[in-house]
Design a protein around this motif. Sequence first.
Motif, PDB file in Angstrom:
ATOM      1  N   SER A  57      48.344  58.290  69.205  1.00 26.83           N
ATOM      2  CA  SER A  57      48.098  58.529  67.784  1.00 26.83           C
ATOM      3  C   SER A  57      47.728  57.245  67.055  1.00 26.83           C
ATOM      4  N   GLN A  58      46.647  57.284  66.320  1.00 25.16           N
ATOM      5  CA  GLN A  58      46.225  56.129  65.543  1.00 25.16           C
ATOM      6  C   GLN A  58      46.255  56.525  64.076  1.00 25.16           C
ATOM      7  N   ASN A  59      47.409  56.356  63.452  1.00 27.96           N
ATOM      8  CA  ASN A  59      47.519  56.567  62.013  1.00 27.96           C
ATOM      9  C   ASN A  59      47.052  57.949  61.555  1.00 27.96           C
ATOM     10  N   GLY A  60      47.756  58.953  62.012  1.00 27.30           N
ATOM     11  CA  GLY A  60      47.515  60.294  61.497  1.00 27.30           C
ATOM     12  C   GLY A  60      46.492  61.096  62.282  1.00 27.30           C
ATOM     13  N   PRO A  93      57.450  58.312  72.408  1.00 26.48           N
ATOM     14  CA  PRO A  93      56.970  56.987  72.008  1.00 26.48           C
ATOM     15  C   PRO A  93      57.978  56.326  71.071  1.00 26.48           C
ATOM     16  N   LEU A  94      58.087  55.002  71.175  1.00 17.85           N
ATOM     17  CA  LEU A  94      59.021  54.276  70.316  1.00 17.85           C
ATOM     18  C   LEU A  94      58.405  54.053  68.949  1.00 17.85           C
ATOM     19  N   ALA A  95      59.255  53.948  67.954  1.00 20.71           N
ATOM     20  CA  ALA A  95      58.789  53.605  66.611  1.00 20.71           C
ATOM     21  C   ALA A  95      58.338  52.152  66.628  1.00 20.71           C
ATOM     22  N   ILE A  96      57.535  51.783  65.630  1.00 20.06           N
ATOM     23  CA  ILE A  96      56.958  50.440  65.634  1.00 20.06           C
ATOM     24  C   ILE A  96      58.039  49.362  65.582  1.00 20.06           C
ATOM     25  N   SER A  97      59.120  49.634  64.835  1.00 15.62           N
ATOM     26  CA  SER A  97      60.184  48.622  64.741  1.00 15.62           C
ATOM     27  C   SER A  97      60.884  48.455  66.085  1.00 15.62           C
ATOM     28  N   GLN A  98      61.021  49.563  66.807  1.00 12.68           N
ATOM     29  CA  GLN A  98      61.657  49.486  68.130  1.00 12.68           C
ATOM     30  C   GLN A  98      60.761  48.729  69.106  1.00 12.68           C
ATOM     31  N   ARG A  99      59.457  48.993  69.027  1.00 10.08           N
ATOM     32  CA  ARG A  99      58.522  48.288  69.919  1.00 10.08           C
ATOM     33  C   ARG A  99      58.517  46.802  69.602  1.00 10.08           C
ATOM     34  N   LEU A 100      58.564  46.492  68.297  1.00  9.02           N
ATOM     35  CA  LEU A 100      58.560  45.093  67.893  1.00  9.02           C
ATOM     36  C   LEU A 100      59.786  44.386  68.440  1.00  9.02           C
TER      37      LEU A 100
ATOM     38  N   GLU B  44      51.036  46.981  63.430  1.00  7.18           N
ATOM     39  CA  GLU B  44      50.716  47.640  64.707  1.00  7.18           C
ATOM     40  C   GLU B  44      49.956  46.687  65.618  1.00  7.18           C
ATOM     41  N   LEU B  45      49.002  45.969  65.046  1.00  2.00           N
ATOM     42  CA  LEU B  45      48.217  45.031  65.851  1.00  2.00           C
ATOM     43  C   LEU B  45      49.092  43.893  66.342  1.00  2.00           C
ATOM     44  N   PHE B  46      50.033  43.461  65.517  1.00 10.67           N
ATOM     45  CA  PHE B  46      50.942  42.383  65.910  1.00 10.67           C
ATOM     46  C   PHE B  46      51.752  42.808  67.127  1.00 10.67           C
ATOM     47  N   VAL B  47      52.296  44.027  67.084  1.00 11.84           N
ATOM     48  CA  VAL B  47      53.087  44.534  68.218  1.00 11.84           C
ATOM     49  C   VAL B  47      52.211  44.637  69.467  1.00 11.84           C
ATOM     50  N   LEU B  48      50.985  45.111  69.277  1.00  8.90           N
ATOM     51  CA  LEU B  48      50.068  45.230  70.424  1.00  8.90           C
ATOM     52  C   LEU B  48      49.763  43.859  71.018  1.00  8.90           C
ATOM     53  N   MET B  49      49.521  42.877  70.148  1.00 13.47           N
ATOM     54  CA  MET B  49      49.211  41.529  70.637  1.00 13.47           C
ATOM     55  C   MET B  49      50.412  40.929  71.364  1.00 13.47           C
TER      56      MET B  49
END
Lengths: 368, 339
Positions: A57-60, A93-100, B44-49
Motif C-alpha cells: 500500500s502506498q498512501n491509500g 505489516p508493521l506500522a511506520i513507527s514500529q518499522r522505524l 516513509e522514505l526515511f524508514v525505507l532508506m
Amino acid sequence: MVSMDSSAVWNAELTDGASAIVHEARVLIEAPDIVIQCPDGKLLDRWNLKLIDVDRSQNGVVLVSRGDALLTVFTPESAPRFELPDRPGGARPLAISQRLALYGLATAAVITVAWLLLPTLSSLVARRVPLHWERALGGSFTDLMIKSSCGTPQAKAALEQIKAKLIKSYSPKDPKERELLQGLEFQIHILPDPNINAFALPGGVILMTSGFLKSSSSPEEVAAVLAHEIQHVLQRHVMTQLVRSSILTFFWSVALGDYTGFLVVDPSTAYQLALLKFNREDETRADQGAVAMLDQAGISRRGFKTFFERTRTREKPWLGMISTHPSNAYRIQLLEQIQPDPRGNGSRNSVPDLLSVAETKALWAPCP
Amino acid sequence: MNSHDDQSHNPSNDPVQNILSQMKELAARPYEEYRGRFHGKGAELFVLMLKNFLLSVITLGIYMAWAKTERRKFFWQNLEFHGQRFQYTGTGKELFIGFAKVFGVYVGFLVLAKIARMVSPILEGAVSLAFGLALSVVVPYAIYGSQRYLMSRTRWRGIRFGMEDAAGAYAKEFILGGLLTVLTLGLYSPILNNKLYGLIINNRRLGNASFRYDGDSRVVFCMFLKNLLLFVPTLGLYWFRYRAHLLRYRAEHTYLDQAHFGIELKGRELLGLGLLNLFAVPLTLGLALPWVAIYNMEFVINRLSLKGQVDFAKIEQRAADGKALGDAVADALDVGLAF
C-alpha cells in the motif's frame, strides 16, 4: 500482506493492460479469488489469488496486477483494510513507527558492532598485506614526491646518516616488524613547507618539512622524529589507516546507493573524528617504539623531549579533544615513565655527536 | 460499466470519414489540463532508506540492487498523474545481473592491465588508453540504455512506456557534439544538449503514443548567450533565471499526442531549491535527505502539467524493450538518473 474482511467491498479502477481505458469497479475477496465487479454489481472478472502480484500500500492505494492488467484498489483510512488471505509465513505489516524502531535499533547495533570490530579488523588485514604490495605503493608515492620535494645533497646525506644509524642497530621483537625492516627501503623526502611536520606514507616513504628541519634544535631531535615515523611504518599504522579508510569508504558508498546526486556531506570529517581514539593509541605506541630505537642506536632521548617542549607552546588547549596526537605534555609524561635512559638522566649525550657541525648546519638549511 | 475515456462513434466504412469524425470529436472536447500529485511522505522514505542501508551493509553491498528497486517503487507508486499511479515493474534480480556483468568487465580490465604490466609498461599504457577510449564511447550508450530500461519498467494505467532502439544515433550525436563543444570552447554545448534532449524525447512513447519535441536550437542558443553575458554581472544569479526559462521552453515544446507539457517555474524558486539542497542535507548530517528528496519531487510535480487533448482511449500496449545492463553501466559510470 493486507488484512481480510470477507464482507468488505472496495472501490477500484481497472485497466486491462491492452489499452489505457480505465474502468470503475468494485472489488471483494472471495477466496481463492479477487472478484472484480462493475459499479452496478455485474461481474467483470475473477483473479485467482495465486496468480496476482500485490504491491504494498502506498498512501491509500493498493496496486494489484495480473500480467499487464492493473487493479488500483482505493484504501482510504475510512475504508476497511484491504487484505488477502494470509499465506503460510505471512505477517501483518508493521506500522511506520514500529518499522522505524526495528530498523533504527538494528542499524544502531550494526554500527556499534562495526565500530568495535573496525580497529581489530583493519589491523588484521593490514598485517597480512604482502610486503611487495607495500613496496609497490611506496614506489608510486616516491614517483609523486620526487616532483614536489626539495633538499640539498648535504641535507639529504645527513638524513641518510641518521636513518642508517637508527635502522642498523634496531632489532624489533615482532617478526613482522623485522621482516618489514629488512624488506623495505625507507626513503626520506624533504617538502618545501614552513610548517613543522613529518609524515609516514605506505612503503617506507617519510616526509619531513623544511620548516621542521630548519627549526630543529639538534640532530637528536631529527633522529627522534624520524624514529617515530619509522615506527608508524613498522607497526603498520599507516597501512591500517588505509585499510580502515577503505572499509569506511566502502560502507559509506553502500549506504548512499544512488543518492550521490543529492549528497553534499563530506564523510571524511565525520569519521576522522571517530578515528581519533585509534590514532592516539598509535601515536603512543610509535613514541614507545621510537624510544627503543633511539636507545638501541645509542642516540640520546633528549631530542624527543626538547621537541615536545619546544612545540608545546604552539599547542592550542581547545584542540586537545579533536587533535590526532596526544598532547605534548602527555607525551613528555609518557617518556618519563618509560624505563630509564641507558645513558643516565639524559641531560647530556654521553656518546659522540650524531652529526658533525657541518652536517648539522646542512640539516638546518635543507632546501636551496 | 463506466470508463473514463469511452469513445462512442458510429462506425463507417470510409476511413477518411472516420478520421474526420474523430477529429471533430476531439476538437469538440473541452481543453484539458492534466496534473500530477506526489503522495510519498518523508518518514516513509526515511524508514525505507534505513532498511536499505542496513541490508546493504549486512550483505556487503549485494542488496543494493534490491534497495534501488524498492526506492524506485516508492517514488513511482506514490506518483499520481490524472488520477492514476505509476508502476515500477523492474526487479532487483535483473539489476543485480546487470551489475554483475559490469563488475565482471571491470575485473577483466584489471587482470588484463596487470598482465600487460608484467610484459611492458608501454603495453600497460596501451591497454589503459584503449579502456579509456572504450569508456568514452560506452558513456552515451549507457545513458540511453539506462533511460530505455527505466521507461520499459514504467507503466501508467497498465501501459508500458518505452524507447525506440536509437542508442547508436544518440551516441553519435553525443561523441561528435562533444568534440564540437570542445573545439568551440563550450559554445556548442546548449545546441548539443537540445539535440540530445530531442533524441531522448522523440524516441520515447507511452504504449503506441509517441512523445515529441520540437524545440529550436537557435532559441536555446540565444538563451545561453544571454546567460553568458549576464552571469558575471549578476554574480551567477542570472543562471537560475536562465535555467527556469530553459526548462519552461523544453516543457512547452514537449508533446504527448496533441497536448504539450508546461511547467510553472521561476528563477528565484530554483534558487531557493538549490540552496535547500546545498545546505539542508549537510547541516543535518544526511538525516534530512528523505524529506529533501520528497520536497524536490513535489516541487517538480506541483508545477508540471499536460495541456491539451489526449485521447487516452487510443493508447494501446506495445511489446517491452530495454535491458538492465544499460542501467547497471550508467550506474557504474555515474551517468544514470538520480533514481
